[in-house]
Design a protein around this motif. Structure first.
Motif, mmCIF file in Angstrom:
data_model
loop_
_atom_site.group_PDB
_atom_site.id
_atom_site.type_symbol
_atom_site.label_atom_id
_atom_site.label_comp_id
_atom_site.label_asym_id
_atom_site.label_seq_id
_atom_site.Cartn_x
_atom_site.Cartn_y
_atom_site.Cartn_z
ATOM 1 N N PRO A 105 -8.756 -20.754 -29.266
ATOM 2 C CA PRO A 105 -7.742 -20.498 -28.234
ATOM 3 C C PRO A 105 -6.721 -19.468 -28.722
ATOM 4 O O PRO A 105 -6.426 -19.399 -29.909
ATOM 5 C CB PRO A 105 -7.098 -21.863 -28.029
ATOM 6 C CG PRO A 105 -7.289 -22.559 -29.335
ATOM 7 C CD PRO A 105 -8.628 -22.078 -29.846
ATOM 8 N N ASP A 106 -6.199 -18.694 -27.783
ATOM 9 C CA ASP A 106 -5.137 -17.762 -28.134
ATOM 10 C C ASP A 106 -3.849 -18.064 -27.370
ATOM 11 O O ASP A 106 -2.879 -17.341 -27.466
ATOM 12 C CB ASP A 106 -5.575 -16.319 -27.928
ATOM 13 C CG ASP A 106 -5.951 -16.005 -26.493
ATOM 14 O OD1 ASP A 106 -5.919 -16.912 -25.647
ATOM 15 O OD2 ASP A 106 -6.292 -14.851 -26.213
ATOM 16 N N ASP A 107 -3.860 -19.161 -26.621
ATOM 17 C CA ASP A 107 -2.675 -19.636 -25.922
ATOM 18 C C ASP A 107 -2.603 -21.145 -26.159
ATOM 19 O O ASP A 107 -3.452 -21.898 -25.677
ATOM 20 C CB ASP A 107 -2.750 -19.316 -24.433
ATOM 21 C CG ASP A 107 -1.482 -19.671 -23.682
ATOM 22 O OD1 ASP A 107 -0.435 -19.880 -24.322
ATOM 23 O OD2 ASP A 107 -1.538 -19.748 -22.454
ATOM 24 N N VAL A 108 -1.625 -21.589 -26.926
ATOM 25 C CA VAL A 108 -1.483 -22.984 -27.303
ATOM 26 C C VAL A 108 -0.066 -23.434 -26.937
ATOM 27 O O VAL A 108 0.902 -22.766 -27.289
ATOM 28 C CB VAL A 108 -1.704 -23.185 -28.822
ATOM 29 C CG1 VAL A 108 -1.487 -24.633 -29.220
ATOM 30 C CG2 VAL A 108 -3.092 -22.701 -29.234
ATOM 31 N N VAL A 109 0.022 -24.563 -26.222
ATOM 32 C CA VAL A 109 1.329 -25.136 -25.866
ATOM 33 C C VAL A 109 1.416 -26.493 -26.534
ATOM 34 O O VAL A 109 0.513 -27.312 -26.424
ATOM 35 C CB VAL A 109 1.494 -25.265 -24.344
ATOM 36 C CG1 VAL A 109 2.797 -25.980 -24.004
ATOM 37 C CG2 VAL A 109 1.441 -23.906 -23.683
ATOM 38 N N ILE A 110 2.515 -26.724 -27.265
ATOM 39 C CA ILE A 110 2.735 -27.984 -27.973
ATOM 40 C C ILE A 110 4.001 -28.620 -27.437
ATOM 41 O O ILE A 110 5.055 -27.982 -27.402
ATOM 42 C CB ILE A 110 2.878 -27.742 -29.487
ATOM 43 C CG1 ILE A 110 1.613 -27.072 -30.045
ATOM 44 C CG2 ILE A 110 3.173 -29.062 -30.203
ATOM 45 C CD1 ILE A 110 1.752 -26.621 -31.474
ATOM 46 N N ALA A 111 3.896 -29.881 -27.029
ATOM 47 C CA ALA A 111 5.064 -30.643 -26.564
ATOM 48 C C ALA A 111 5.265 -31.816 -27.513
ATOM 49 O O ALA A 111 4.323 -32.563 -27.810
ATOM 50 C CB ALA A 111 4.841 -31.142 -25.143
ATOM 51 N N LEU A 112 6.487 -31.971 -28.012
ATOM 52 C CA LEU A 112 6.836 -33.076 -28.912
ATOM 53 C C LEU A 112 7.747 -34.048 -28.190
ATOM 54 O O LEU A 112 8.677 -33.640 -27.506
ATOM 55 C CB LEU A 112 7.537 -32.546 -30.160
ATOM 56 C CG LEU A 112 6.755 -31.547 -31.007
ATOM 57 C CD1 LEU A 112 7.642 -30.999 -32.115
ATOM 58 C CD2 LEU A 112 5.512 -32.182 -31.580
#
Length: 68
Positions: free
Chosen positions: A60-67
């Motif tokens: 992937p070249d678009d990664v979204v991380i939510a904490l």
């Protein structure tokens, strides 16, 4: 591109990962497979929910991380 989202708005798709990780140091770190640190972020509790969305399952070249 990688984005860390503290005040995350709902995504339409289910996350690719949704789980709880131990963070006894109070910090979550994201690194590459070569162990290069991309980012670190302080968290309020020793166990933190993490959700990750990818634009594709392989490389992937678009990664979204939510904490939290």
């Amino acid at each position: 591109m990688m984005a860390l989202v503290a005040d995350f708005r709902a995504r339409t798709a289910a996350p690719d990962f949704d789980g709880v990780i131990d963070a006894p140091s109070g910090t979550v770190m994201v690194s590459t497979v070569e162990h290069d640190v991309i980012l670190t972020h302080a968290v309020a509790t020793p166990r933190t929910r993490v959700r990750i969305w990818l634009n594709r399952p392989q490389e992937p070249d678009d990664v979204v991380i939510a904490l939290g």
